[in-house]
Design a protein around this motif. Structure first.
Motif, mmCIF file in Angstrom:
data_model
loop_
_atom_site.group_PDB
_atom_site.id
_atom_site.type_symbol
_atom_site.label_atom_id
_atom_site.label_comp_id
_atom_site.label_asym_id
_atom_site.label_seq_id
_atom_site.Cartn_x
_atom_site.Cartn_y
_atom_site.Cartn_z
ATOM 1 N N GLU A 1 5.614 -12.734 -6.048
ATOM 2 C CA GLU A 1 6.330 -11.682 -5.386
ATOM 3 C C GLU A 1 5.475 -10.339 -5.655
ATOM 4 O O GLU A 1 5.367 -9.412 -4.988
ATOM 5 C CB GLU A 1 7.550 -11.626 -5.772
ATOM 6 C CG GLU A 1 8.628 -11.058 -4.690
ATOM 7 C CD GLU A 1 9.936 -11.050 -5.029
ATOM 8 O OE1 GLU A 1 10.294 -11.531 -6.167
ATOM 9 O OE2 GLU A 1 10.851 -10.403 -4.311
ATOM 10 N N CYS A 2 5.164 -10.176 -7.152
ATOM 11 C CA CYS A 2 4.480 -9.043 -7.243
ATOM 12 C C CYS A 2 3.148 -9.004 -6.768
ATOM 13 O O CYS A 2 2.345 -7.865 -6.101
ATOM 14 C CB CYS A 2 4.241 -8.934 -8.918
ATOM 15 S SG CYS A 2 5.907 -8.788 -9.955
ATOM 16 N N GLU B 1 7.667 -3.370 -15.405
ATOM 17 C CA GLU B 1 8.288 -4.348 -16.536
ATOM 18 C C GLU B 1 7.473 -5.526 -16.285
ATOM 19 O O GLU B 1 7.251 -6.023 -17.344
ATOM 20 C CB GLU B 1 9.718 -4.261 -16.334
ATOM 21 C CG GLU B 1 10.565 -3.004 -16.816
ATOM 22 C CD GLU B 1 12.090 -2.922 -16.168
ATOM 23 O OE1 GLU B 1 12.412 -3.949 -15.676
ATOM 24 O OE2 GLU B 1 12.742 -2.023 -16.430
ATOM 25 N N HIS B 2 7.474 -6.152 -15.206
ATOM 26 C CA HIS B 2 6.764 -7.421 -15.143
ATOM 27 C C HIS B 2 5.285 -7.346 -15.399
ATOM 28 O O HIS B 2 4.911 -8.356 -16.366
ATOM 29 C CB HIS B 2 6.957 -8.005 -13.686
ATOM 30 C CG HIS B 2 6.163 -9.205 -13.401
ATOM 31 N ND1 HIS B 2 6.985 -10.555 -13.305
ATOM 32 C CD2 HIS B 2 4.842 -9.679 -13.373
ATOM 33 C CE1 HIS B 2 6.439 -11.494 -13.477
ATOM 34 N NE2 HIS B 2 4.980 -11.031 -13.120
ATOM 35 N N PHE B 3 4.503 -6.395 -15.124
ATOM 36 C CA PHE B 3 3.060 -6.242 -15.521
ATOM 37 C C PHE B 3 3.138 -6.164 -17.006
ATOM 38 O O PHE B 3 2.121 -6.707 -17.584
ATOM 39 C CB PHE B 3 2.533 -5.317 -14.909
ATOM 40 C CG PHE B 3 2.174 -5.421 -13.146
ATOM 41 C CD1 PHE B 3 2.568 -4.658 -12.389
ATOM 42 C CD2 PHE B 3 1.463 -6.744 -13.142
ATOM 43 C CE1 PHE B 3 2.104 -5.153 -11.208
ATOM 44 C CE2 PHE B 3 1.118 -7.007 -11.532
ATOM 45 C CZ PHE B 3 1.489 -6.344 -10.814
ATOM 46 N N MET B 4 3.834 -5.601 -17.586
ATOM 47 C CA MET B 4 3.980 -5.343 -19.172
ATOM 48 C C MET B 4 4.113 -6.655 -19.815
ATOM 49 O O MET B 4 3.828 -6.819 -20.984
ATOM 50 C CB MET B 4 5.170 -4.314 -19.538
ATOM 51 C CG MET B 4 4.544 -2.829 -19.296
ATOM 52 S SD MET B 4 5.429 -1.485 -20.182
ATOM 53 C CE MET B 4 6.941 -1.685 -19.525
ATOM 54 N N LEU C 1 -3.987 -7.812 -11.795
ATOM 55 C CA LEU C 1 -3.853 -6.571 -11.223
ATOM 56 C C LEU C 1 -5.258 -5.884 -11.357
ATOM 57 O O LEU C 1 -5.535 -4.948 -10.751
ATOM 58 C CB LEU C 1 -2.662 -5.752 -11.890
ATOM 59 C CG LEU C 1 -2.427 -4.105 -11.906
ATOM 60 C CD1 LEU C 1 -2.243 -3.865 -10.112
ATOM 61 C CD2 LEU C 1 -1.418 -3.763 -12.526
ATOM 62 N N ASP C 2 -5.918 -6.033 -12.739
ATOM 63 C CA ASP C 2 -6.903 -5.268 -12.977
ATOM 64 C C ASP C 2 -8.125 -5.390 -12.225
ATOM 65 O O ASP C 2 -8.807 -4.877 -11.675
ATOM 66 C CB ASP C 2 -7.390 -5.485 -14.556
ATOM 67 C CG ASP C 2 -6.602 -4.565 -15.580
ATOM 68 O OD1 ASP C 2 -6.474 -5.041 -16.655
ATOM 69 O OD2 ASP C 2 -5.938 -3.617 -15.324
ATOM 70 N N SER D 1 -11.975 -4.993 -8.120
ATOM 71 C CA SER D 1 -12.774 -5.379 -6.875
ATOM 72 C C SER D 1 -12.852 -4.295 -5.808
ATOM 73 O O SER D 1 -13.753 -4.292 -5.182
ATOM 74 C CB SER D 1 -12.086 -6.855 -6.087
ATOM 75 O OG SER D 1 -11.720 -7.691 -7.098
ATOM 76 N N SER D 2 -11.956 -3.420 -5.619
ATOM 77 C CA SER D 2 -11.897 -2.411 -4.531
ATOM 78 C C SER D 2 -12.582 -1.394 -5.086
ATOM 79 O O SER D 2 -13.557 -0.827 -4.172
ATOM 80 C CB SER D 2 -10.439 -1.880 -4.319
ATOM 81 O OG SER D 2 -10.236 -1.370 -3.286
ATOM 82 N N SER D 3 -12.821 -0.881 -6.275
ATOM 83 C CA SER D 3 -13.485 0.182 -6.855
ATOM 84 C C SER D 3 -14.849 -0.119 -6.669
ATOM 85 O O SER D 3 -15.618 0.551 -6.614
ATOM 86 C CB SER D 3 -12.823 0.630 -8.011
ATOM 87 O OG SER D 3 -12.996 -0.005 -8.946
ATOM 88 N N LEU D 4 -15.116 -1.436 -7.381
ATOM 89 C CA LEU D 4 -16.607 -1.933 -7.300
ATOM 90 C C LEU D 4 -17.337 -1.728 -6.075
ATOM 91 O O LEU D 4 -18.376 -1.468 -5.946
ATOM 92 C CB LEU D 4 -16.609 -3.311 -8.354
ATOM 93 C CG LEU D 4 -16.410 -3.129 -9.410
ATOM 94 C CD1 LEU D 4 -16.249 -4.396 -10.394
ATOM 95 C CD2 LEU D 4 -17.519 -2.390 -10.523
ATOM 96 N N SER D 5 -16.748 -2.621 -5.111
ATOM 97 C CA SER D 5 -17.079 -2.693 -3.790
ATOM 98 C C SER D 5 -17.460 -1.274 -3.185
ATOM 99 O O SER D 5 -18.302 -1.244 -2.362
ATOM 100 C CB SER D 5 -16.238 -3.340 -2.955
ATOM 101 O OG SER D 5 -15.789 -4.559 -3.425
ATOM 102 N N ARG D 6 -16.525 -0.408 -3.246
ATOM 103 C CA ARG D 6 -16.669 0.896 -2.789
ATOM 104 C C ARG D 6 -17.989 1.434 -3.321
ATOM 105 O O ARG D 6 -18.538 1.949 -2.785
ATOM 106 C CB ARG D 6 -15.606 1.827 -3.088
ATOM 107 C CG ARG D 6 -15.195 2.921 -2.514
ATOM 108 C CD ARG D 6 -13.907 3.613 -2.426
ATOM 109 N NE ARG D 6 -13.575 3.767 -3.889
ATOM 110 C CZ ARG D 6 -12.406 3.251 -4.262
ATOM 111 N NH1 ARG D 6 -11.374 2.536 -3.544
ATOM 112 N NH2 ARG D 6 -12.194 3.381 -5.670
#
Lengths: 209, 82
Positions: B12-13, B35-38, B47-48, B53-58
């Motif tokens: 879901e996250c 809270e879930h990610f922590m 998440l990282d 992936s998005s920032s490296l591709s950009r």
């Protein structure tokens, strides 16, 4: 002061005003010089072909020249130019083939991470490569891997990824350009990012093996 | 999309990442995902990686127009823009 130097220090909106008031061609040429690389980068990934990318860039700036007298600054000049470039790219792609796709449920399985029926990780996504990505140096091999990963995206996903994550257009602007709903655009963006992540996970874990 | 319950599962996250990363979730849902990610290291890794992936591709996609093409563009605009 060198006239060229003075132009580079002037903001876009001032150059736009100069062109609107007196058809200042040097101001227009400076705007082209400033924005052509990003427009070319967008067009090259959308068209996957240098010659077609050049034609998109030419069409874009010709249209900018024609419509600049009417530009009212409701959006930033750069955003306006990128929207024009995106639309020209999409028109060309549509002429080649249909890029609309039937929406599928969001696919959240990944190359190295899958969920069980309760929605928990069945196999964990591993690897610390996601940390401090902004500090990572892009060597030639990684840069090419990233370009290949984007090029391998289905067209509908690549278009949304380029327009949102590369160009920074709003969801409403993208939805209008692609004639889709905002939820559909977000869904495609998510799938594009999942696919890129999966490709990169394979690459980084292959290097660590 | 919104959370089904206050204790989201990992899937879901992941499904909500687009809105989560842009501050587009209701405050309560965002708090539950925080809270879930922590508490879930695999999700935090994911998440990282998703963001990276998005920032490296950009960054990889930024390219300069080759000089030959820039000259062709300039010639084209000088002929066509009247």
């Amino acid at each position: 002061m060198n006239p060229q130097t003075s132009l580079t220090a002037i903001e876009d909106e001032v150059l736009v005003s100069r062109f609107q008031e007196s058809q200042d061609r040097e101001a227009f040429d400076e705007l082209v010089r400033r924005h052509r690389n990003r427009v070319y980068s967008l067009a090259l990934r959308m068209m996957k072909n240098e010659q077609e990318a050049l034609e998109v860039v030419q069409d874009t700036f010709l249209q900018v020249f024609r419509k600049l007298p009417e530009f009212r600054g409701d959006s930033q000049f750069g955003s306006w130019v990128h929207r024009i470039a995106a639309n020209y790219s999409l028109m060309r792609i549509r002429r080649q083939k249909v890029i609309d796709q039937v929406e599928e449920p969001i696919e959240t399985t990944t190359a190295n991470g899958t969920f069980d029926n309760d929605g928990r990780w069945e196999t964990y996504p591993t690897g610390m490569w996601g940390r401090r990505a902004d500090d990572r140096v892009l060597d030639g091999e990684l840069r090419q891997k990233l370009i290949d990963a984007v090029d391998n995206l289905p067209e509908a996903y690549r278009a949304v990824f380029m327009l949102r994550d590369f160009d920074g257009l709003s969801y409403d602007e993208i939805a209008e350009s692609l004639e889709a709903t905002v939820p559909a655009i977000k869904s495609r963006l998510h799938r594009a990012r999942l696919a890129l992540r999966a490709d990169l996970a394979e690459y980084f874990e292959g290097r660590n093996a | 999309m919104a959370l089904v319950s206050g204790k989201p599962k990992c899937k879901e996250c992941v499904d909500l990442l687009v809105d989560y990363l842009e501050g587009g979730l209701p405050a309560e849902d965002e708090k539950h995902l925080d809270e879930h990610f922590m508490a879930c290291p695999p999700c935090l890794d994911f998440l990282d990686q998703y963001r990276a992936s998005s920032s490296l591709s950009r960054r990889a996609l930024e390219t300069e127009m080759p000089e030959e093409l820039a000259d062709k563009l300039s010639d084209f605009l000088h002929k066509s823009c009247k």
